[in-house]
Scaffold this motif. Structure first.
Motif, PDB file in Angstrom:
ATOM      1  N   ILE B  61       0.821  -1.208   0.000  1.00  0.00           N
ATOM      2  CA  ILE B  61       0.000   0.000   0.000  1.00  0.00           C
ATOM      3  C   ILE B  61       0.860   1.264   0.000  1.00  0.00           C
ATOM      4  N   VAL B  62       2.099   1.164   0.514  1.00  0.00           N
ATOM      5  CA  VAL B  62       3.007   2.317   0.504  1.00  0.00           C
ATOM      6  C   VAL B  62       3.741   2.388  -0.834  1.00  0.00           C
ATOM      7  N   SER B  63       3.987   1.218  -1.422  1.00  0.00           N
ATOM      8  CA  SER B  63       4.703   1.186  -2.696  1.00  0.00           C
ATOM      9  C   SER B  63       3.898   1.817  -3.822  1.00  0.00           C
ATOM     10  N   ILE B  64       2.570   1.746  -3.714  1.00  0.00           N
ATOM     11  CA  ILE B  64       1.746   2.292  -4.800  1.00  0.00           C
ATOM     12  C   ILE B  64       1.940   3.803  -4.949  1.00  0.00           C
ATOM     13  N   PRO B  65       1.759   4.596  -3.865  1.00  0.00           N
ATOM     14  CA  PRO B  65       2.015   6.034  -4.031  1.00  0.00           C
ATOM     15  C   PRO B  65       3.459   6.330  -4.420  1.00  0.00           C
ATOM     16  N   PHE B  66       4.355   5.507  -3.989  1.00  0.00           N
ATOM     17  CA  PHE B  66       5.762   5.635  -4.345  1.00  0.00           C
ATOM     18  C   PHE B  66       5.909   5.541  -5.875  1.00  0.00           C
ATOM     19  N   ALA B  67       5.259   4.535  -6.451  1.00  0.00           N
ATOM     20  CA  ALA B  67       5.306   4.363  -7.901  1.00  0.00           C
ATOM     21  C   ALA B  67       4.609   5.517  -8.612  1.00  0.00           C
ATOM     22  N   MET B  68       3.488   5.966  -8.009  1.00  0.00           N
ATOM     23  CA  MET B  68       2.753   7.064  -8.643  1.00  0.00           C
ATOM     24  C   MET B  68       3.590   8.336  -8.659  1.00  0.00           C
ATOM     25  N   LEU B  69       4.344   8.541  -7.592  1.00  0.00           N
ATOM     26  CA  LEU B  69       5.226   9.703  -7.518  1.00  0.00           C
ATOM     27  C   LEU B  69       6.284   9.643  -8.616  1.00  0.00           C
ATOM     28  N   ALA B  70       6.825   8.443  -8.818  1.00  0.00           N
ATOM     29  CA  ALA B  70       7.798   8.273  -9.904  1.00  0.00           C
ATOM     30  C   ALA B  70       7.146   8.592 -11.241  1.00  0.00           C
ATOM     31  N   GLY B  71       5.888   8.150 -11.404  1.00  0.00           N
ATOM     32  CA  GLY B  71       5.163   8.428 -12.642  1.00  0.00           C
ATOM     33  C   GLY B  71       4.964   9.921 -12.848  1.00  0.00           C
ATOM     34  N   VAL B  72       4.603  10.619 -11.781  1.00  0.00           N
ATOM     35  CA  VAL B  72       4.413  12.071 -11.864  1.00  0.00           C
ATOM     36  C   VAL B  72       5.726  12.733 -12.270  1.00  0.00           C
ATOM     37  N   ALA B  73       6.825  12.273 -11.667  1.00  0.00           N
ATOM     38  CA  ALA B  73       8.126  12.866 -11.972  1.00  0.00           C
ATOM     39  C   ALA B  73       8.462  12.683 -13.445  1.00  0.00           C
ATOM     40  N   VAL B  74       8.248  11.473 -13.959  1.00  0.00           N
ATOM     41  CA  VAL B  74       8.551  11.222 -15.372  1.00  0.00           C
ATOM     42  C   VAL B  74       7.663  12.077 -16.265  1.00  0.00           C
ATOM     43  N   GLY B  75       6.372  12.132 -15.934  1.00  0.00           N
ATOM     44  CA  GLY B  75       5.449  12.944 -16.722  1.00  0.00           C
ATOM     45  C   GLY B  75       5.866  14.401 -16.729  1.00  0.00           C
ATOM     46  N   PHE B  76       6.294  14.872 -15.577  1.00  0.00           N
ATOM     47  CA  PHE B  76       6.692  16.267 -15.442  1.00  0.00           C
ATOM     48  C   PHE B  76       7.927  16.566 -16.298  1.00  0.00           C
ATOM     49  N   ILE B  77       8.907  15.665 -16.226  1.00  0.00           N
ATOM     50  CA  ILE B  77      10.135  15.871 -17.000  1.00  0.00           C
ATOM     51  C   ILE B  77       9.816  15.868 -18.501  1.00  0.00           C
ATOM     52  N   ASN B 183      -3.497  29.732 -16.846  1.00  0.00           N
ATOM     53  CA  ASN B 183      -2.099  29.367 -17.033  1.00  0.00           C
ATOM     54  C   ASN B 183      -2.045  28.052 -17.810  1.00  0.00           C
ATOM     55  N   VAL B 184      -1.926  28.185 -19.149  1.00  0.00           N
ATOM     56  CA  VAL B 184      -2.008  27.016 -20.015  1.00  0.00           C
ATOM     57  C   VAL B 184      -0.900  26.017 -19.720  1.00  0.00           C
ATOM     58  N   LYS B 185       0.297  26.547 -19.496  1.00  0.00           N
ATOM     59  CA  LYS B 185       1.422  25.650 -19.221  1.00  0.00           C
ATOM     60  C   LYS B 185       1.130  24.778 -18.012  1.00  0.00           C
ATOM     61  N   ARG B 186       0.547  25.404 -16.997  1.00  0.00           N
ATOM     62  CA  ARG B 186       0.304  24.653 -15.768  1.00  0.00           C
ATOM     63  C   ARG B 186      -0.704  23.534 -16.019  1.00  0.00           C
ATOM     64  N   VAL B 187      -1.699  23.830 -16.850  1.00  0.00           N
ATOM     65  CA  VAL B 187      -2.686  22.791 -17.159  1.00  0.00           C
ATOM     66  C   VAL B 187      -2.009  21.627 -17.892  1.00  0.00           C
ATOM     67  N   TYR B 188      -1.125  21.953 -18.851  1.00  0.00           N
ATOM     68  CA  TYR B 188      -0.419  20.889 -19.569  1.00  0.00           C
ATOM     69  C   TYR B 188       0.432  20.054 -18.616  1.00  0.00           C
ATOM     70  N   PHE B 189       1.123  20.754 -17.708  1.00  0.00           N
ATOM     71  CA  PHE B 189       1.912  20.024 -16.724  1.00  0.00           C
ATOM     72  C   PHE B 189       1.028  19.122 -15.884  1.00  0.00           C
ATOM     73  N   GLY B 190      -0.093  19.664 -15.462  1.00  0.00           N
ATOM     74  CA  GLY B 190      -1.003  18.906 -14.615  1.00  0.00           C
ATOM     75  C   GLY B 190      -1.510  17.660 -15.316  1.00  0.00           C
ATOM     76  N   VAL B 191      -1.873  17.822 -16.598  1.00  0.00           N
ATOM     77  CA  VAL B 191      -2.411  16.681 -17.329  1.00  0.00           C
ATOM     78  C   VAL B 191      -1.345  15.595 -17.479  1.00  0.00           C
ATOM     79  N   PHE B 192      -0.105  16.017 -17.764  1.00  0.00           N
ATOM     80  CA  PHE B 192       0.950  15.014 -17.923  1.00  0.00           C
ATOM     81  C   PHE B 192       1.290  14.345 -16.602  1.00  0.00           C
ATOM     82  N   ALA B 193       1.262  15.118 -15.518  1.00  0.00           N
ATOM     83  CA  ALA B 193       1.501  14.527 -14.203  1.00  0.00           C
ATOM     84  C   ALA B 193       0.400  13.517 -13.884  1.00  0.00           C
TER      85      ALA B 193
END
Lengths: 328, 288
Positions: B61-77, B183-193
Motif C-alpha cells: 500500500i506504501v509502494s503504490i504512491p511511491f510508484a505514482m510519484l515516480a510516474g508524476v516525476a517522469v510525466g513532469f520531466i 495558465n495554459v502551461k500549468r494545465v499541460y503540466f497537470g495533465v501530464f503529471a
C-alpha cells in the motif's frame, strides 16, 4: 553553384565514398560498420520520404524492413533463389504490404495514422514470434552467402559485401533525389505544406500519399534484403523498436530534407555504437535522448546550429534546412 | 472450458485495460496530446512497485504512491522537455519525442532493474478465492473496484469541477484560454503529471497478474490504443466501455482461439472500426 558542377561534385563524392573503408584502415570491423551504415541508411531513406516530404510519421517502416528480410530468408534458404530474384521478391512483397497498409490508412492522418502504423509494427512482431512459417522465436537460419553466379560475384564477408551495400546506398540516394525533383515529390510537399492549395491545383492528396508510401516501402525493404545476407539469419528482433528509433533519429538529427542527412545521421549513431559504446542499455539512453533533444530543442537539426554562420558567407535564395511549418 | 470463468476473466481484464488506458484518454481528450511512451511508463510503474515491495521491504500500500510519484516525476520531466512542442500543438513531433522517451525509459529501467523477468507479489495477489468452480484473486477484485472508483471520480472532476472546466477550455482553444487568464502551461503540466500517476497506479494494480519484464511496454501500449480509439478518442465513459469490451473479447478469444494472437485480433478490430468510420475518431475537443 550551377547544376552541372553540382552533378560533377556529387559524382566525385560518390566515387570517393567507395574508398572510405580502405582509407579508414580497411580492418574487418571497419568494413562491418560501413556495411551496416549503408544498410541502415537505405532503411532510413525510405522513412525519410514519409517524414520529410509527406510530413507524416510512419512507425510501420520496421515492418517493411522485416518484410524484406524475411522474404529474402524464405526465398534464398528454402526456395534456393539467388540474390537478384530474392531482391525482386522482397520488393514485390513490400509493395503488396504497403499497398494494403496504405489503402487501410488512406483516410487517417497525423497521430491516428502513426498510431495504426505503430500497432501494425507491434502486431507484426507478435506474428513473427509465433508463426512457425517464419521460424517463430528461433527465426530463420541458413541464408546462403551472397552469390550471383551469372556475374561470377560472391561475397562471403563484410569486405566482399561492401560493393553491394555501397551500390544499394547510391541507388537509394539517387531514388530519393530524383523523387524530390519529380512531379510526385513536389506534389507531396504541396500536400504536406498546404493541402488546400494542392487540391485546388489538381493534386489528389490521397493518391499522392499512397504513391509516396508505395515508393518508400521498397526502399526500406531493400535494406532488409541485404541485412538478411549480411547476418545470414533473421529473427523477430528485426522488428525491435531499436530500428524504428534508429530510423527516426537518423532522419531528424542532421536536418530534414537534406539529401545526405539520413546517411550522416546513421553514420553518427553507428560510429558511437560500434566504436564508442557504453554498453547496450546506455547506448539506448543515448540514442533516445538524441532523438528527444533534437526534436525538442533543435527543430531544424544539427544543421540549424550552423545555419546562421552560413548566411555570413553565402547569399542563398532559400534556406536549406527549412523547418517544417506547423500545422494547425 | 468454463464460460462463466472466462466471463470473470474478461471483466477483470477489461477493468485492467480501462485503468491502463485512462491516462491516455485524459491526455488526448482533455489536452489533445499523445504519449507513445505510455507502455514504458506502465513498465516503470510496475518495476518501481516491485522494487518497493521486494527490495525495500515496503508494504504494498506504501509502494503504490511511491510508484505514482515516480510516474508524476517522469510525466513532469517529459512535459518540461517538450513544452515548446506542446504549446505549438506539434503532434507529429510530440509523438516521436514520446517514443524516444519510452526508449530511454526502457534502457534506464533495464540498467537499474536488470533485464530478467520478475514477479510482483502482493498480499492480495496470493490469496485465491474459489466460488463454486470459479477462481479469482483478491487482486482481481481490487482492480475492478479501483477502476470503477477512479472512472467515477474522473468523470465527476472533468464534468463538474473548476479544474475539469479549465482543462476542457485549454483543450478547446489554448490561445483563447491563455487570453482568459488561464495558465495554459500549468494545465499541460497537470495533465501530464496525471497521466504519469494514473498509469503507475494501473501498473501497481494490474502488473501482479503477470510476470513483469522491462521490455513489456511495447506490447502494453497497443491495448491502450485500442481502448482509446474504440472508446471514441478522449471520452471517459467510452474508454471504460471499450476497455470492458476489449477485456471480454481478449478473454474469449484467448480461451477459444489462440492466446498468442489475442493482441493481433484486437488490432484487427481496431482496423475494422477505423476503416468503417474514420470520421468518427474526430471527437470534439474536450469531448467527454
Amino acid at each position: 553553384m550551377s547544376h552541372g558542377m553540382k552533378t560533377i561534385l556529387l559524382a566525385i563524392l560518390a566515387v570517393l565514398g567507395f574508398f572510405v573503408p580502405m582509407i579508414l584502415g580497411g580492418s574487418g570491423a571497419v568494413y562491418a560498420a560501413c556495411v551496416l551504415i549503408a544498410i541502415f541508411a537505405v532503411m532510413s531513406y525510405g522513412l525519410d520520404m514519409i517524414v520529410s516530404d509527406l510530413g507524416e510519421v510512419s512507425l510501420a517502416h520496421t515492418v517493411f524492413f522485416a518484410v524484406g528480410a524475411y522474404t529474402t530468408a524464405l526465398l534464398s534458404a528454402s526456395a534456393g533463389f539467388g540474390p537478384l530474384l530474392s531482391l525482386a521478391g522482397a520488393l514485390l512483397m513490400a509493395l503488396l504490404v504497403a499497398a494494403l497498409l496504405g489503402l487501410v490508412t488512406l483516410q487517417l492522418r497525423e497521430f491516428v495514422f502513426s498510431l495504426v502504423t505503430y500497432a501494425v509494427a507491434v502486431v507484426a512482431a507478435t506474428v513473427a514470434q509465433n508463426w512457425s512459417f517464419l521460424g517463430g522465436s528461433d527465426g530463420l537460419r541458413g541464408i546462403p552467402a551472397f552469390e550471383i553466379s551469372l556475374l561470377g560475384f560472391s561475397a562471403r564477408n563484410d569486405r566482399e559485401l561492401w560493393p553491394v551495400a555501397y551500390l544499394l546506398l547510391l541507388a537509394a540516394i539517387y531514388v530519393v533525389s530524383s523523387f524530390r525533383r519529380s512531379r510526385l515529390g513536389q506534389a507531396a510537399m504541396m500536400v504536406h505544406l498546404n493541402p488546400r492549395l494542392a487540391v485546388t491545383s489538381g493534386v489528389d492528396p490521397q493518391r499522392t500519399r499512397l504513391q509516396v508510401f508505395l515508393l518508400s516501402a521498397p526502399i526500406t525493404a531493400s535494406a532488409g534484403w541485404l541485412y538478411a545476407y549480411q547476418r545470414a539469419y533473421i529473427s523477430a528482433d528485426v522488428l525491435e523498436t531499436y530500428f524504428l528509433i534508429l530510423m527516426l533519429t537518423a532522419v531528424v538529427v542532421v536536418g530534414r530534407r537534406l539529401l545526405l542527412g539520413p546517411l550522416v545521421g546513421v553514420t553518427l549513431i553507428l560510429v558511437q555504437e560500434k566504436f564508442f559504446s557504453f554498453g547496450g542499455y546506455v547506448d539506448k539512453i543515448i540514442l533516445g535522448s538524441v532523438l528527444i533533444l533534437t526534436l525538442s530543442f533543435l527543430p531544424s537539426g544539427l544543421v540549424g546550429i550552423f545555419a546562421p554562420l552560413r548566411t555570413l558567407f553565402a547569399r542563398r535564395q532559400a534556406p536549406l534546412g527549412k523547418p517544417i511549418p506547423e500545422r494547425s | 472450458m468454463n464460460l462463466t470463468q472466462q466471463l470473470v476473466n474478461g471483466i477483470v481484464l477489461g477493468h485492467a485495460y480501462a485503468l491502463i488506458a485512462i491516462g491516455w484518454t485524459v491526455l488526448l481528450g482533455v489536452a489533445r496530446l499523445v504519449n507513445f511512451g505510455h507502455g514504458q511508463m506502465y513498465m516503470l510503474g510496475a518495476f518501481v512497485t516491485w522494487y518497493g515491495v521486494s527490495r525495500l521491504g515496503l508494504p504494498y500500500i506504501v509502494s503504490i504512491p511511491f510508484a505514482m510519484l515516480a510516474g508524476v516525476a517522469v510525466g513532469f520531466i517529459m512535459q518540461r522537455v517538450m513544452l515548446r512542442l506542446t504549446l505549438k500543438q506539434d503532434l507529429v513531433s510530440i509523438m516521436i519525442v514520446t517514443l524516444g522517451f519510452g526508449y530511454v525509459l526502457h534502457g534506464a529501467a533495464a540498467l537499474t532493474f536488470g533485464s530478467t523477468g520478475q514477479i510482483l507479489e502482493t498480499p492480495l495477489s496470493t490469496q485465491d478465492i474459489y466460488w463454486g468452480d470459479l477462481w479469482f484473486t483478491y487482486q482481481d477484485i481490487a482492480i475492478v473496484i479501483v477502476a470503477i472508483l477512479f472512472f467515477a471520480a474522473l468523470k465527476y472532476t472533468i464534468d463538474r469541477t473548476r479544474i475539469g472546466r479549465l482543462a476542457r477550455m485549454v483543450a478547446e482553444d489554448p490561445q483563447l484560454a491563455a487570453l482568459a487568464g488561464i495558465n495554459v502551461k500549468r494545465v499541460y503540466f497537470g495533465v501530464f503529471a496525471f497521466e504519469g500517476a494514473a498509469v503507475a497506479l494501473a501498473a501497481a494494480l494490474v502488473a501482479p497478474r503477470t510476470p513483469i519484464l522491462t521490455s513489456m511496454g511495447f506490447d502494453e501500449v497497443i491495448v491502450t490504443f485500442v481502448v482509446v480509439v474504440l472508446g471514441g478518442i478522449g471520452s471517459v465513459t467510452g474508454s471504460y466501455l471499450a476497455g470492458l469490451a476489449l477485456g471480454l473479447f481478449t478473454a474469449f478469444f484467448g480461451a477459444f482461439v489462440s492466446p498468442a494472437y489475442a493482441t493481433a485480433a484486437a488490432f484487427a478490430v481496431l482496423i475494422a472500426v477505423l476503416v468503417v468510420r474514420p470520421g468518427g475518431l474526430a471527437v470534439s475537443p474536450g469531448g467527454r
